[in-house]
Write a protein that holds these residues in place. Structure first.
Motif, PDB file in Angstrom:
ATOM      1  N   ARG A 150       0.809  -1.219   0.000  1.00 43.11           N
ATOM      2  CA  ARG A 150       0.000   0.000   0.000  1.00 43.11           C
ATOM      3  C   ARG A 150       0.844   1.271   0.000  1.00 43.11           C
ATOM      4  NH1 ARG A 150      -5.003   0.643   0.639  1.00 43.11           N
ATOM      5  NH2 ARG A 150      -4.657   2.641   1.708  1.00 43.11           N
ATOM      6  N   GLY A 151       2.161   1.113  -0.011  1.00 40.35           N
ATOM      7  CA  GLY A 151       3.033   2.278  -0.023  1.00 40.35           C
ATOM      8  C   GLY A 151       3.230   2.903   1.341  1.00 40.35           C
ATOM      9  N   ILE A 152       2.943   2.157   2.429  1.00 35.86           N
ATOM     10  CA  ILE A 152       3.139   2.659   3.796  1.00 35.86           C
ATOM     11  C   ILE A 152       4.505   2.213   4.283  1.00 35.86           C
ATOM     12  CG2 ILE A 152       2.248   2.669   6.155  1.00 35.86           C
ATOM     13  CD1 ILE A 152      -0.475   1.843   5.011  1.00 35.86           C
ATOM     14  N   PRO A 153       5.358   3.130   4.741  1.00 33.28           N
ATOM     15  CA  PRO A 153       6.683   2.728   5.244  1.00 33.28           C
ATOM     16  C   PRO A 153       6.569   1.781   6.440  1.00 33.28           C
ATOM     17  CG  PRO A 153       6.540   5.118   5.007  1.00 33.28           C
ATOM     18  CD  PRO A 153       5.149   4.587   4.804  1.00 33.28           C
ATOM     19  N   VAL A 154       7.554   0.896   6.547  1.00 35.06           N
ATOM     20  CA  VAL A 154       7.583  -0.102   7.622  1.00 35.06           C
ATOM     21  C   VAL A 154       8.907   0.011   8.368  1.00 35.06           C
ATOM     22  CG1 VAL A 154       7.598  -2.563   8.186  1.00 35.06           C
ATOM     23  CG2 VAL A 154       6.072  -1.689   6.381  1.00 35.06           C
ATOM     24  N   LEU A 155       8.810   0.189   9.676  1.00 34.26           N
ATOM     25  CA  LEU A 155       9.980   0.184  10.567  1.00 34.26           C
ATOM     26  C   LEU A 155       9.826  -1.013  11.493  1.00 34.26           C
ATOM     27  CD1 LEU A 155      12.464   1.235  12.047  1.00 34.26           C
ATOM     28  CD2 LEU A 155      11.006   2.941  13.174  1.00 34.26           C
ATOM     29  N   TYR A 156      10.498  -2.116  11.176  1.00 32.67           N
ATOM     30  CA  TYR A 156      10.367  -3.333  11.985  1.00 32.67           C
ATOM     31  C   TYR A 156      11.290  -3.198  13.198  1.00 32.67           C
ATOM     32  CZ  TYR A 156       8.570  -8.079  12.298  1.00 32.67           C
ATOM     33  OH  TYR A 156       7.863  -9.202  12.676  1.00 32.67           O
ATOM     34  N   TYR A 157      10.700  -3.330  14.379  1.00 37.17           N
ATOM     35  CA  TYR A 157      11.442  -3.158  15.635  1.00 37.17           C
ATOM     36  C   TYR A 157      11.524  -4.507  16.338  1.00 37.17           C
ATOM     37  CZ  TYR A 157      12.455  -1.129  20.299  1.00 37.17           C
ATOM     38  OH  TYR A 157      13.006  -0.807  21.514  1.00 37.17           O
ATOM     39  N   ILE A 158      12.729  -4.924  16.670  1.00 37.72           N
ATOM     40  CA  ILE A 158      13.016  -6.230  17.273  1.00 37.72           C
ATOM     41  C   ILE A 158      12.739  -7.306  16.234  1.00 37.72           C
ATOM     42  CG2 ILE A 158      12.655  -7.800  19.203  1.00 37.72           C
ATOM     43  CD1 ILE A 158      11.708  -5.450  20.862  1.00 37.72           C
ATOM     44  N   ALA A 159      13.754  -7.602  15.453  1.00 36.92           N
ATOM     45  CA  ALA A 159      13.618  -8.497  14.309  1.00 36.92           C
ATOM     46  C   ALA A 159      13.264  -9.910  14.750  1.00 36.92           C
ATOM     47  CB  ALA A 159      14.929  -8.519  13.526  1.00 36.92           C
ATOM     48  N   PRO A 160      12.518 -10.639  13.916  1.00 43.22           N
ATOM     49  CA  PRO A 160      12.321 -12.069  14.183  1.00 43.22           C
ATOM     50  C   PRO A 160      13.673 -12.766  14.278  1.00 43.22           C
ATOM     51  CG  PRO A 160      10.955 -11.319  12.342  1.00 43.22           C
ATOM     52  CD  PRO A 160      11.890 -10.196  12.671  1.00 43.22           C
ATOM     53  N   GLN A 161      13.727 -13.844  15.027  1.00 38.99           N
ATOM     54  CA  GLN A 161      14.999 -14.530  15.261  1.00 38.99           C
ATOM     55  C   GLN A 161      15.363 -15.414  14.071  1.00 38.99           C
ATOM     56  OE1 GLN A 161      14.503 -16.373  19.108  1.00 38.99           O
ATOM     57  NE2 GLN A 161      14.660 -14.433  20.192  1.00 38.99           N
ATOM     58  N   VAL A 162      15.588 -14.757  12.928  1.00 38.73           N
ATOM     59  CA  VAL A 162      15.861 -15.472  11.681  1.00 38.73           C
ATOM     60  C   VAL A 162      17.208 -16.174  11.714  1.00 38.73           C
ATOM     61  CG1 VAL A 162      14.361 -14.051  10.233  1.00 38.73           C
ATOM     62  CG2 VAL A 162      16.689 -13.294  10.687  1.00 38.73           C
ATOM     63  N   TRP A 163      18.098 -15.770  12.616  1.00 40.76           N
ATOM     64  CA  TRP A 163      19.390 -16.434  12.750  1.00 40.76           C
ATOM     65  C   TRP A 163      19.239 -17.803  13.411  1.00 40.76           C
ATOM     66  CZ3 TRP A 163      19.065 -16.556  17.951  1.00 40.76           C
ATOM     67  CH2 TRP A 163      18.420 -15.483  18.565  1.00 40.76           C
ATOM     68  N   ALA A 164      18.076 -18.047  14.029  1.00 41.76           N
ATOM     69  CA  ALA A 164      17.828 -19.325  14.697  1.00 41.76           C
ATOM     70  C   ALA A 164      17.076 -20.293  13.796  1.00 41.76           C
ATOM     71  CB  ALA A 164      17.040 -19.109  15.987  1.00 41.76           C
ATOM     72  N   TRP A 165      16.118 -19.778  13.053  1.00 41.65           N
ATOM     73  CA  TRP A 165      15.323 -20.630  12.166  1.00 41.65           C
ATOM     74  C   TRP A 165      14.572 -19.731  11.186  1.00 41.65           C
ATOM     75  CZ3 TRP A 165       9.756 -21.808  12.422  1.00 41.65           C
ATOM     76  CH2 TRP A 165       9.042 -20.917  13.248  1.00 41.65           C
ATOM     77  N   HIS A 166      14.009 -20.347  10.170  1.00 41.21           N
ATOM     78  CA  HIS A 166      13.230 -19.609   9.173  1.00 41.21           C
ATOM     79  C   HIS A 166      14.079 -18.519   8.505  1.00 41.21           C
ATOM     80  CE1 HIS A 166       9.296 -20.008   7.619  1.00 41.21           C
ATOM     81  NE2 HIS A 166       8.673 -20.136   8.772  1.00 41.21           N
TER      82      HIS A 166
END
Length: 403
Positions: free
Chosen positions: A121-137
């Motif tokens: 939709r063109g809305i900026p996203v500021l993700y705070y506290i990233a998912p633990q992608v270094w562990a899985w997924h």
């Protein structure tokens, strides 16, 4: 068919910001962020999902933690109809509320979909506290690179890991460093909750969700009984987070104490379910034993996909097994009692080594100010003039030792 993107925001008008938290820790950090955003944008409209802390900061909620706090592969499947309906409701709210910025806080199962929809939709996203992608997924790194304009990470090793995957990541320090230290002297606090300040306090933290308490409470209570049998002066208490229904502790063998009142700082040692509580204990230099049990089917799946050497955040940051960990069948009352007993002895070598290790963990997390730094990143995405980029480096002072 994708919805049309909204027109650019008028930078002279107050922004509308959507904050999305789905867990107890996310609500805690979301509330601190809401305060920082209001300082930066006094006229901003804040809406979102979260819990009592965010609500107390004036954030109207589309859904509360009692609905959102579901963990485990099998458990999420059971609640799919609710989450599908919630997604429709939240997506509609982004348009109806005229949202200018979306700030998802962890909670990836829902928030990554929210980030993608906002980007479309063109809305900026500021993700705070990233998912633990270094562990899985690890495939979620691609999602973050595609859908998040900025990712504010709170663990020092995450910035480099995510940047290598094309994510615009920035280490902002950990928000737990911003929490105020308890003001009461330990003796006065102990007496206020009915404890003897001269005797060791064993704090039990079985979890912040009803399903976690159901899996850990009896185990922790049985371990505490074994501890008291060998150390009669020990005082076990159960830490109760804000916002949880106390009926889940029905039949508890030990007194209930509000965890927000300083229990982690004042306890002699802690048995805790793996999660944010373990890092809070480490930052307070309070020795602990870390435990995790989950649904057997969920655990079988997790064993196949989760690839990390430790489950406790403090151990991951230290890159060492500073605190002992007991997972699934290894978590027995006897094992927990044997591990916690030396930590109740103020003069033991085990206790000294653990406190030294936690001091190193705290130093690696930098200084306070995470929420303020995230608010400045938000200002940049909203077209305002961000403030000076403050370093996350620095050290915090211990409420226990003054070091």
């Amino acid at each position: 068919m994708a919805e049309p993107a909204r027109p650019p925001r008028d930078p002279s008008s107050p922004p509308t910001i959507f904050i999305s938290a789905g867990e107890e820790s996310g609500d805690l950090h979301g509330a601190a962020l809401a305060r920082a955003l209001r300082e930066r944008f006094p006229d901003a409209r804040l809406v979102g999902m979260g819990g009592a802390r965010m609500q107390a900061e004036g954030v109207p909620l589309l859904a509360g933690l009692n609905e959102l706090a579901v963990m485990g592969f099998v458990e999420v499947l059971r609640h799919l109809p609710f989450f599908i309906e919630l997604r429709k409701r939240v997506f509609a709210a982004l348009a109806a509320e005229g949202v200018d910025l979306v700030i998802p806080i962890d909670y990836p199962g829902f928030n990554l979909r929210l980030a993608r929809h906002a980007r479309e939709r063109g809305i900026p996203v500021l993700y705070y506290i990233a998912p633990q992608v270094w562990a899985w997924h690890k495939s979620r790194v691609r999602d973050l690179a595609r859908d998040a304009n900025e990712v504010a990470v709170v663990l020092p090793f995450e910035e480099d890991f995510l940047r290598k995957g094309g994510v615009n990541a920035r280490f902002v320090g950990h928000p737990l460093l911003d929490r105020a230290h308890p003001e009461l002297p330990r003796a006065e606090w102990a007496r206020s909750v009915g404890l003897d300040p001269e005797r060791p306090i064993l704090a039990l933290f079985p979890g912040s969700r009803a399903q976690e308490v159901g899996r850990h409470l009896e185990l922790f209570s049985a371990a505490a009984e074994l501890v008291v049998a060998r150390r009669p002066d020990a005082q076990p208490v159960i830490g109760v987070p804000g916002g949880i229904d106390r009926s889940v502790y029905a039949g508890a063998r030990w007194p209930l104490v509000e965890s927000a009142g300083g229990l982690l700082q004042y306890a002699t040692a802690v048995i805790a379910k793996s999660g944010t509580t373990t890092l809070e204990a480490a930052l307070a230099l309070t020795p602990l034993v870390v435990v995790y049990r989950m649904n057997a089917a969920s655990y079988a799946l997790a064993k196949r996909v989760v690839k990390v050497p430790h489950i406790a955040l403090a151990n991951l940051i230290a890159e060492d097994r500073v605190a002992p960990e007991f997972v699934q069948d290894a978590a027995t009352p006897r094992a927990l009692a044997d591990a916690i007993l030396p930590l109740l002895d103020e003069r033991s070598e085990e206790r000294r080594r653990m406190i030294d290790g936690f001091a190193r963990v705290r130093a690696r997390l930098g200084g306070p100010g995470a929420s303020r730094r995230v608010a400045e990143l938000a200002a940049g995405l909203l077209g305002g003039q961000p403030g000076a980029d403050e370093s996350a480096a620095g050290t915090a002072v211990s409420p226990k030792t003054g070091r």
